[in-house]
Scaffold this active site. Structure first.
Site, short mmCIF file in Angstrom:
data_model
loop_
_atom_site.label_atom_id
_atom_site.label_comp_id
_atom_site.label_asym_id
_atom_site.label_seq_id
_atom_site.Cartn_x
_atom_site.Cartn_y
_atom_site.Cartn_z
N ASN A 5 84.08 73.31 31.61
CA ASN A 5 85.47 73.30 31.15
C ASN A 5 86.24 72.17 31.84
O ASN A 5 87.32 72.37 32.37
CB ASN A 5 86.15 74.65 31.36
N ASN A 6 85.64 70.99 31.82
CA ASN A 6 86.21 69.85 32.50
C ASN A 6 85.81 68.58 31.75
O ASN A 6 84.77 68.55 31.10
CB ASN A 6 85.69 69.80 33.94
N HIS A 38 84.13 65.97 26.93
CA HIS A 38 84.64 67.21 27.52
C HIS A 38 83.47 68.17 27.59
O HIS A 38 82.84 68.49 26.57
CB HIS A 38 85.77 67.82 26.68
N CYS A 39 83.14 68.63 28.78
CA CYS A 39 81.99 69.50 28.99
C CYS A 39 82.43 70.96 28.86
O CYS A 39 83.26 71.44 29.62
CB CYS A 39 81.38 69.25 30.36
N LEU A 40 81.86 71.64 27.89
CA LEU A 40 82.20 73.05 27.68
C LEU A 40 81.65 73.95 28.78
O LEU A 40 82.20 75.00 29.06
CB LEU A 40 81.68 73.52 26.32
#
Length: 155
Positions: free
Chosen positions: A25-26, A20-22
């Site tokens: 946000n995806n 999950h890429c901060l």
């Protein structure tokens, strides 16, 4: 399905979830892993361009000039994205996701032996599963156009 995970942040199931890429946000997974890797590649290329563009102007500028700040920002961006890109390039070539790699590392620390990579089908096929059916040398894989992802989610 195999290799899918439930993301607690997005509250959904993601096929071949990498992480999950901060920043976006995806979740990075089967459908967008290629674009995530390309963004890293483009960031590294742009930081190299900025380093080369600002290097000749560094001589004779004041300590706090915009040119010097641009050079240092480009340098640290290159280091950070270069390290992140190297890790993800290794993971792509070995047919692993970040989640799978961390689980293998945890197992290796517990037992003292690295477990096998069950989804590794060779460097070229692993690369093609993420970047499409192009050869590594054609560089068509580096274009940001939508290429249908590999049909193989399990391997």
């Amino acid at each position: 399905p195999p290799r899918s995970h439930h993301c607690s942040s997005c509250r959904r199931c993601v096929l071949k979830m990498d992480h999950h890429c901060l920043w976006t946000n995806n979740c990075v997974g089967w459908a967008n892993h290629r674009f995530f890797c390309l963004v890293i590649l483009y960031g590294v290329a742009y930081s190299i361009f900025m380093l080369l563009a600002t290097w000749p102007s560094l001589k004779g500028v004041s300590k706090w000039s915009c040119v010097r700040w641009s050079f240092f920002i480009a340098f640290f961006t290159f280091v950070a994205l270069g390290c992140l890109g190297a890790i993800h390039f290794y993971l792509v070539l070995t047919g692993q996701t970040t989640i799978e790699f961390l689980a293998r590392r945890r197992e290796a620390r517990r037992t003292g032996v690295w477990p096998p990579r069950p989804h590794d089908v060779g460097y070229l096929r692993n690369f093609q599963e993420v970047f499409g059916p192009h050869s590594l040398l054609s560089l068509r894989w580096a274009l940001p156009f939508a290429v249908p992802p590999s049909k193989s989610v399990v391997n």
